[in-house]
Design an enzyme around this catalytic site. Structure first.
Site, mmCIF file in Angstrom:
data_model
loop_
_atom_site.group_PDB
_atom_site.id
_atom_site.type_symbol
_atom_site.label_atom_id
_atom_site.label_comp_id
_atom_site.label_asym_id
_atom_site.label_seq_id
_atom_site.Cartn_x
_atom_site.Cartn_y
_atom_site.Cartn_z
ATOM 1 N N LYS A 1 116.322 52.606 -3.800
ATOM 2 C CA LYS A 1 116.913 53.031 -2.527
ATOM 3 C C LYS A 1 116.848 54.536 -2.452
ATOM 4 O O LYS A 1 116.876 55.224 -3.479
ATOM 5 C CB LYS A 1 118.385 52.593 -2.460
ATOM 6 C CG LYS A 1 118.935 52.555 -1.054
ATOM 7 C CD LYS A 1 118.488 51.287 -0.384
ATOM 8 C CE LYS A 1 119.212 50.997 0.892
ATOM 9 N NZ LYS A 1 119.067 49.577 1.233
ATOM 10 N N ASN B 1 120.031 47.263 14.491
ATOM 11 C CA ASN B 1 118.843 46.448 14.199
ATOM 12 C C ASN B 1 119.212 45.069 13.661
ATOM 13 O O ASN B 1 118.620 44.057 14.041
ATOM 14 C CB ASN B 1 117.931 47.192 13.210
ATOM 15 C CG ASN B 1 116.778 46.317 12.763
ATOM 16 O OD1 ASN B 1 116.871 45.644 11.745
ATOM 17 N ND2 ASN B 1 115.713 46.262 13.543
ATOM 18 N N SER C 1 109.123 42.795 4.936
ATOM 19 C CA SER C 1 108.502 44.017 4.388
ATOM 20 C C SER C 1 107.424 43.634 3.383
ATOM 21 O O SER C 1 106.346 44.224 3.336
ATOM 22 C CB SER C 1 109.548 44.874 3.666
ATOM 23 O OG SER C 1 110.166 45.767 4.550
HETATM 24 N N1 GLU Z 1 116.799 48.483 4.014
HETATM 25 C C1 GLU Z 1 116.584 47.076 4.016
HETATM 26 C C2 GLU Z 1 117.477 46.396 2.995
HETATM 27 O O1 GLU Z 1 118.494 46.918 2.609
HETATM 28 C C3 GLU Z 1 115.116 46.705 3.871
HETATM 29 C C4 GLU Z 1 114.463 47.182 2.610
HETATM 30 C C5 GLU Z 1 112.970 46.957 2.585
HETATM 31 O O2 GLU Z 1 112.447 46.348 3.504
HETATM 32 O O3 GLU Z 1 112.350 47.427 1.628
HETATM 33 O O4 GLU Z 1 117.238 45.287 2.596
#
Ligand code: GLU
Length: 425
Positions: A115, A230, A359
């Protein structure tokens, strides 16, 4: 309250990462995870902090803090979003990175977890300032990111726009186009159809799967969705399309309740014309934001911030089912209260894993240079979510625990293999 819950409560007061560790320890003990593997996972593998001096529109330089933490890479390259928010700090990024490891493992994706974030208030910055900040961040993380190394994506405060700037900067540094280095991109530059709605879609699939286990029908239940960004807006739309009556919605500007049901399309249209916020919406009665989570409903979807279900309000929640669209919406001390009330909670690392699942599909399409239809994406997504839900549900039954700890166990069963198979020095 069990000793473990007490530990989790104390940990939460001090650090979000300690709260992750407390839950990790509970799951590890229950499934008999090897002490060595536990030690590996209790320590994130890489933490980077950078300072980003940016020329602001007023001609003055402002210095921002940027972070990227790679928690694990045992199952594949690390994966996880980039957050722009004022509360971004090393501890929070570390907790969110660990959750990504578990989330990817639960969803059966060939990824570890990471992250990143920048401590900033994106709403108070101009587009130009945000672009310079995003590009500076990409440059400072050029040795961390990579198609087969660490793959960022959007998170709170970021979207396809920021992903495009980061990709462009990365491509310029490397002298070649590497769309797979980042996901959540706009469609025109290698994004995937279905990615935008994917987290909300995952919430919908998980909700339907849980209702089925509870012998409840979609058209017989009501739902409140907290958050209209979103995740929340797509979740509310998709749930209402499945026949669930949405009786409450809210965002950081206003909250609304209507026992007869809210016309979600009208709310979406309103937000689209109103700077993407709900303040001023007339399709329901405005209520206090503190009342939204505790108002009458069968299903509650917290899809906004972390730590919104707390020791103070957990006892007042009327829902039978909670599906966590946000990351970490339930504070550890509230878990025990929800368990006592026999509220089923589909945890974040399962409930919101639809985003990272698509993703992954985006990354696969980028690597192949071949793009799928939206229907293909959605079909594959729904199947993956159903399999993940079933695995967690079965572990909850087998280990006689709630779905949160069961989700950790499901993840740990996979990550343990990765750690052991890859070995150590
Ligand atoms: N930020 C999103 C999550 O917390 C997506 C992360 C991603 O697609 O890599 O799952």
């Amino acid at each position: 309250m069990s000793t473990n819950t007490v530990n989790a409560t104390q940990a939460h007061a001090e650090s979000m990462f300690d709260a992750v560790l407390a839950r990790l320890d509970v799951a590890a003990k229950l499934m008999n995870l090897s002490e060595e593997v536990l030690q590996v996972l209790r320590n994130p593998s890489k933490q980077v902090k950078v300072s980003l001096p940016i020329m602001m529109d007023n001609g003055k330089i402002q210095v921002f803090e940027g972070y990227r933490t790679v928690h694990s890479t045992h199952l594949g390259p690390s994966k996880g979003g980039i957050r722009y928010a004022m509360d971004v700090n090393a501890d929070e990024v570390m907790a969110l990175a660990a959750w990504m490891s578990f989330k990817c493992a639960v969803a059966n994706l060939p990824y570890g977890g990471a992250k990143g974030g920048i401590k900033c208030d994106p709403r108070a910055m101009s587009v130009g300032e945000l672009e310079r900040l995003s590009r500076a961040y990409a440059v400072s993380m050029k040795d961390i990111f990579g198609v087969n190394r660490d793959i960022p994506a959007p998170d709170m405060g970021t979207s396809g726009r920021e992903m495009a700037w980061i990709l462009d900067e990365f491509n310029k540094i490397n002298g070649e186009d590497s769309p797979g280095v980042i996901t959540g991109k706009p469609i025109a530059i290698g994004g995937s159809l279905g990615r935008d709605a994917a987290t909300g879609r995952g919430v919908m699939v998980n909700t339907l799967a849980a209702l089925k286990k509870m012998n409840l029908k979609a058209n017989e239940v009501t739902c409140i969705v907290q958050g209209f960004g979103n995740v929340g807006s797509h979740a509310a739309r998709l749930l209402s399309e499945k026949g669930i009556k949405i009786v409450g919605i809210g965002d950081h500007t206003a909250s609304f309740y209507n026992e007869k049901g809210i016309d979600i399309q009208a709310a979406l249209d309103f937000a689209a014309k109103n700077n993407r916020v709900l303040k001023g919406f007339t399709g329901a009665t405005e209520i206090k934001s503190s009342e939204l989570l505790t108002s009458k409903c069968d299903v509650l979807v917290p899809a906004a911030l972390q730590n919104v279900i707390t020791e103070e309000n957990a006892g007042k929640i009327q829902a039978k089912l909670i599906v966590e669209g946000a990351n970490g919406p339930t504070a550890p001390e509230a878990d025990a209260i929800l368990n006592d009330k026999k509220i089923i909670c589909v945890p974040d690392i399962l409930a919101n894993s639809g985003g990272v699942t698509v993703s992954y599909f985006e990354w696969v399409q980028n690597k192949a240079g071949y793009y799928w239809t939206e229907e293909e994406v959605n079909t594959k997504h729904d199947l993956k979510m159903e399999i993940a839900f079933e695995a967690v549900w079965n572990n909850a039954t087998q280990f006689k625990t709630g779905m949160r700890i069961a989700a950790y166990i499901t993840a740990l069963q996979k990550i343990e293999q990765g750690v052991k198979l890859k070995g150590a020095y």
